[in-house]
Design a protein around this motif. Structure first.
Motif, PDB file in Angstrom:
ATOM      1  N   ALA A  17      23.289  89.675 -21.833  1.00  0.00           N
ATOM      2  CA  ALA A  17      24.183  90.680 -22.288  1.00  0.00           C
ATOM      3  C   ALA A  17      25.597  89.929 -22.384  1.00  0.00           C
ATOM      4  O   ALA A  17      26.552  90.060 -23.227  1.00  0.00           O
ATOM      5  CB  ALA A  17      24.292  91.867 -21.677  1.00  0.00           C
ATOM      6  N   ARG A  18      25.993  89.075 -21.183  1.00  0.00           N
ATOM      7  CA  ARG A  18      27.269  88.611 -21.174  1.00  0.00           C
ATOM      8  C   ARG A  18      27.153  87.488 -22.011  1.00  0.00           C
ATOM      9  O   ARG A  18      28.407  87.222 -22.515  1.00  0.00           O
ATOM     10  CB  ARG A  18      27.523  88.100 -19.475  1.00  0.00           C
ATOM     11  CG  ARG A  18      28.903  87.337 -19.506  1.00  0.00           C
ATOM     12  CD  ARG A  18      28.979  87.023 -18.008  1.00  0.00           C
ATOM     13  NE  ARG A  18      28.050  86.062 -17.481  1.00  0.00           N
ATOM     14  CZ  ARG A  18      27.534  86.137 -16.483  1.00  0.00           C
ATOM     15  NH1 ARG A  18      27.735  87.030 -15.753  1.00  0.00           N
ATOM     16  NH2 ARG A  18      26.668  85.247 -16.108  1.00  0.00           N
ATOM     17  N   VAL A  23      29.794  85.956 -27.606  1.00  0.00           N
ATOM     18  CA  VAL A  23      29.652  85.424 -29.113  1.00  0.00           C
ATOM     19  C   VAL A  23      30.924  86.149 -29.858  1.00  0.00           C
ATOM     20  O   VAL A  23      31.703  85.618 -30.550  1.00  0.00           O
ATOM     21  CB  VAL A  23      28.216  85.887 -29.920  1.00  0.00           C
ATOM     22  CG1 VAL A  23      28.318  85.483 -31.285  1.00  0.00           C
ATOM     23  CG2 VAL A  23      27.280  84.671 -29.262  1.00  0.00           C
ATOM     24  N   ALA A  24      31.151  87.514 -29.272  1.00  0.00           N
ATOM     25  CA  ALA A  24      32.056  88.333 -29.902  1.00  0.00           C
ATOM     26  C   ALA A  24      33.307  87.948 -29.576  1.00  0.00           C
ATOM     27  O   ALA A  24      34.434  87.797 -30.464  1.00  0.00           O
ATOM     28  CB  ALA A  24      31.870  89.831 -29.517  1.00  0.00           C
ATOM     29  N   PRO A 103      39.280  95.751 -22.466  1.00  0.00           N
ATOM     30  CA  PRO A 103      38.559  94.840 -21.667  1.00  0.00           C
ATOM     31  C   PRO A 103      37.084  94.452 -22.455  1.00  0.00           C
ATOM     32  O   PRO A 103      36.501  95.163 -23.281  1.00  0.00           O
ATOM     33  CB  PRO A 103      38.038  95.516 -20.232  1.00  0.00           C
ATOM     34  CG  PRO A 103      39.029  96.867 -20.423  1.00  0.00           C
ATOM     35  CD  PRO A 103      39.420  96.923 -22.078  1.00  0.00           C
ATOM     36  N   PHE A 104      36.684  93.056 -22.216  1.00  0.00           N
ATOM     37  CA  PHE A 104      35.468  92.585 -22.856  1.00  0.00           C
ATOM     38  C   PHE A 104      34.315  93.832 -22.514  1.00  0.00           C
ATOM     39  O   PHE A 104      33.296  93.800 -23.387  1.00  0.00           O
ATOM     40  CB  PHE A 104      35.071  91.401 -22.627  1.00  0.00           C
ATOM     41  CG  PHE A 104      36.030  90.262 -22.968  1.00  0.00           C
ATOM     42  CD1 PHE A 104      37.064  90.477 -23.830  1.00  0.00           C
ATOM     43  CD2 PHE A 104      36.219  89.118 -22.142  1.00  0.00           C
ATOM     44  CE1 PHE A 104      37.973  89.577 -24.244  1.00  0.00           C
ATOM     45  CE2 PHE A 104      37.283  88.145 -22.489  1.00  0.00           C
ATOM     46  CZ  PHE A 104      37.938  88.326 -23.524  1.00  0.00           C
ATOM     47  N   GLY A 105      34.192  94.138 -21.432  1.00  0.00           N
ATOM     48  CA  GLY A 105      33.332  95.121 -20.885  1.00  0.00           C
ATOM     49  C   GLY A 105      33.251  96.379 -21.332  1.00  0.00           C
ATOM     50  O   GLY A 105      32.114  97.191 -21.261  1.00  0.00           O
ATOM     51  N   ALA A 106      34.163  96.936 -22.051  1.00  0.00           N
ATOM     52  CA  ALA A 106      34.132  98.032 -22.844  1.00  0.00           C
ATOM     53  C   ALA A 106      33.722  98.029 -24.063  1.00  0.00           C
ATOM     54  O   ALA A 106      33.354  99.099 -24.870  1.00  0.00           O
ATOM     55  CB  ALA A 106      35.825  98.515 -22.937  1.00  0.00           C
ATOM     56  N   LEU A 107      33.339  96.669 -24.804  1.00  0.00           N
ATOM     57  CA  LEU A 107      32.886  96.531 -26.123  1.00  0.00           C
ATOM     58  C   LEU A 107      31.533  96.861 -26.171  1.00  0.00           C
ATOM     59  O   LEU A 107      30.633  97.080 -25.246  1.00  0.00           O
ATOM     60  CB  LEU A 107      32.748  94.942 -26.437  1.00  0.00           C
ATOM     61  CG  LEU A 107      33.867  94.362 -26.698  1.00  0.00           C
ATOM     62  CD1 LEU A 107      33.670  92.680 -26.847  1.00  0.00           C
ATOM     63  CD2 LEU A 107      34.639  94.986 -27.642  1.00  0.00           C
TER      64      LEU A 107
END
Length: 164
Positions: A17-18, A23-24, A103-107
């Motif tokens: 997942a990380r 990639v995004a 945050p990247f984690g919110a994507l």
């Protein structure tokens, strides 16, 4: 007896997942440095209630859980901060310039329809509720009038009954 494979003691799903989220992030970083070539554009969905997500109050009220933004022709100040694990961008919503910090984690999703490419993510689980960052005033979009200079007019025609 169960035919299910044994549970892994290594977090392969988290690593995958990380890597996909990366990639995004790479695509955002490219757009920040080079712009979007040709007809490429991004649809980015994210959790507005994820700790550390910083969006103006009127957007938070309208999108309390999740929202999707489009990066295509009119965006500015796209910054990808790998150290802070977030990106920020300026966008206009109904003519009102706004800065968003995500945050990247919110994507939750990333799409580039031009390339027929898309990814879906589970938002990162966050155990402790982080303090949200203060919302800075949005810088003006190039060529945009300031909020104070724009008259706020509401037409009541839509609410009136039409007589025949």
């Amino acid at each position: 007896m169960s035919n299910a494979p044994p549970e892994s003691l290594l977090p392969y799903e988290n690593w995958a997942a990380r890597a996909l989220r990366g990639v995004a992030v790479d695509a955002l970083e490219f757009a920040a440095g080079e712009g979007l070539p040709g007809e490429h554009h991004f649809y980015i969905s994210f959790r507005t209630d994820h700790p550390g997500t910083n969006i103006p109050g009127h957007l938070k009220a309208r999108y309390p859980n999740e929202m999707t933004i489009v990066l295509q022709h009119r965006f500015w100040d796209l910054v990808v901060d790998r150290a802070a694990q977030r990106f920020s961008v300026g966008l206009s919503f109904s003519g009102v310039p706004s800065m968003l910090s995500v945050p990247f984690g919110a994507l939750t999703a990333f799409q580039d329809p031009q390339a027929n490419f898309g990814l879906r993510f589970e938002p990162d689980a966050v155990e402790a509720q982080a303090e949200p960052e203060p919302v800075a005033p949005a810088p003006e979009a190039p060529g945009a009038e300031s909020q104070a200079d724009v008259p706020q007019v509401v037409s009541l025609d839509a609410f009136r009954r039409k007589r025949e």
